[in-house]
Design an enzyme around this catalytic site. Structure first.
Site, short mmCIF file in Angstrom:
data_model
loop_
_atom_site.label_atom_id
_atom_site.label_comp_id
_atom_site.label_asym_id
_atom_site.label_seq_id
_atom_site.Cartn_x
_atom_site.Cartn_y
_atom_site.Cartn_z
N GLU A 183 0.82 -1.23 0.00
CA GLU A 183 0.00 0.00 0.00
C GLU A 183 0.85 1.27 0.00
O GLU A 183 0.68 2.13 0.87
CB GLU A 183 -0.91 0.01 1.24
N TYR B 264 3.57 18.76 10.64
CA TYR B 264 4.65 17.83 11.04
C TYR B 264 6.01 18.51 11.14
O TYR B 264 7.03 17.82 11.15
CB TYR B 264 4.80 16.70 10.03
N CYS C 81 -3.62 33.87 8.86
CA CYS C 81 -3.42 34.48 10.18
C CYS C 81 -3.10 33.44 11.24
O CYS C 81 -3.92 33.15 12.12
CB CYS C 81 -4.68 35.24 10.56
N TYR D 244 0.24 14.14 0.24
CA TYR D 244 -0.24 14.84 1.44
C TYR D 244 -0.13 16.35 1.25
O TYR D 244 0.13 17.09 2.20
CB TYR D 244 0.51 14.34 2.70
#
Ligand SMILES: *Cc1c(COP(=O)(O)O)cnc(C)c1O
Length: 410
Positions: A269, A312, A339, A368
């Protein structure tokens, strides 16, 4: 030399389609899939691309047309795959810890390859839904192998304290509860994402192999060994990295284990590894400013377009599309208009000098990136283009504010 994506100049693409703009190379994606196929050719296998890495329909189609299957984690992702080609359902695995009854029903009716079941409660509900619809389904338990893999804590998933999977020590007991509409056909595992070394994958595979032997002794005909995704890339340009060699090492850790088990089809996967480096986010410099000693490069893309740095603390290379010669470098934060102080793409980064109007490319943004994009600050999401050879094609038009407010009522 100004940056290109295959035969297409990025400067002309930005002029034609506007910024911020996601650009993907179809050839690069196909190249990565080919590396996987080659590395695993010694064993029966099926690549099931992890849709959440980049779920654009045109990218799913690239994979579907080349025989890849899909790993989906929601009913929405399954619907995307079905919209591309209903026949690929037979190559779909469905993962995720919170499947709802309607999502299960959709997957049962579509005839997917395998449900990766992540809890006893889910097993009970799936068994009920299958009985109600009178559809038999194949299941694997996603086991938690308690293997440590070095990666960001938010994307590590294979240890006992994580919410994912079923404790591997309890798995045999849970398989016994499958019921008559669910066939225990596989075992699956996924230990996390952006894992760059093959060793933890091998360790997890060995634990799965041992469990398969036990399950077979218990009378289950296990035919699928799903070893998840998670193979990482290098985001830093100065970390030497040979993609072909990395897949080879990954396969070298998994293939012998699959062979020792025998009689299984290996399901893989990969998400990030197939699409991350095929994509860049193009953005234009709006302003340059200085607060105290700090330089800021303010660009027209923001955290809503590419969340990885904010979420991250991820590193992305940022390069000017048309570099100037021989000018002194600056150290600056590259930030967006949102902001939030978390709205940055780079901090204290050494960069060639930039001016308002310059185009920069944020590299390795194919995974992502768009799939995590939002409309925060009522910012329409970027357009996406796919480059094949010398041809660039819009695969998702730029959103408008009207798209954003259409579902609302005054
Ligand atoms: C996210 C995910 C993947 C893909 O991970 P990558 O790091 O993108 O390869 C594969 N399988 C499952 C179950 C996932 O949740």
């Amino acid at each position: 030399m100004p940056l290109h994506c295959n035969g297409v100049s990025l400067e002309s693409a930005a002029r034609r389609f506007g910024t911020p703009l996601y650009v993907y190379s179809a050839d690069h994606i196909i190249g990565r899939l080919t590396l996987f196929e080659r590395a695993f050719r010694a064993v029966p296998h099926q690549v099931c691309y992890a849709v959440k890495a980049n779920s654009s329909l045109a990218i799913l189609k690239l994979f579907a047309d080349r025989g890849a299957g899909f790993d989906v984690v929601s009913g929405g992702e399954l619907e995307r795959v079905l919209a591309v080609d209903r026949k690929t359902a037979e190559r779909v695995v469905f993962s995720g810890i919170g499947k709802t009854a309607p999502e299960m029903d959709l997957a049962l009716r579509s005839g997917i390859l395998l449900f990766n079941v992540e809890s006893e409660g889910e097993l009970e509900l799936l068994s009920e839904r299958a009985a109600k619809l009178r559809i038999r389904a194949r299941i694997a338990l996603r086991v938690n192998p308690d293997v440590f893999a070095e990666t960001h804590p938010y994307i590590s998933t294979g240890m006992r304290e994580h919410k994912f999977g079923i404790d591997i020590r309890r798995a045999r007991a849970v398989y016994r509860k499958a019921g008559k509409y669910l066939e225990a056909a596989g075992v699956s595992v996924h230990i996390g994402s952006q894992i760059r070394n093959a060793e933890p994958f091998g360790a997890a595979a060995q634990r799965v192999a041992k469990l398969i032997a036990e399950l077979r002794r218990d009378g289950h005909a296990i035919r699928y060994m799903d070893l998840g995704g998670g193979l990482g890339i290098e985001y830093h340009a100065d970390h030497a990295f040979d993609a072909e060699e990395r897949v080879r090492q990954y396969a070298a850790a998994l293939v012998p284990v699959a062979q020792s088990v025998g009689g299984v089809k290996l399901l893989l996967e990969p998400g990030r590894f197939l699409v991350a480096q095929a994509g860049a986010l193009l953005t234009r410099v709006l302003y340059i400013k200085k607060n105290g000693e700090k330089n800021f490069v303010i660009v027209d893309a923001a955290m809503n377009d590419l969340l990885r740095p904010a979420l991250y603390q991820a590193y992305h290379e940022i390069v000017p599309v048309t570099p100037r010669r021989a000018a002194r470098k600056i150290v600056a934060d590259v930030v967006g208009p949102v902001c939030e102080s978390g709205d940055f793409f780079a901090r204290d980064r050494e960069l060639p000098p930039l001016r308002p109007g310059d185009l920069v490319a944020i590299l390795d943004a194919g995974a992502y990136g768009m799939s995590l994009a939002s409309n925060y600050n009522s910012r329409p999401r970027p357009a996406e283009i796919l480059v094949t050879g010398r041809r660039a094609r819009v695969i998702r038009r730029r959103e408008t504010v009207n798209d954003l407010i259409a579902p609302e009522d005054l």
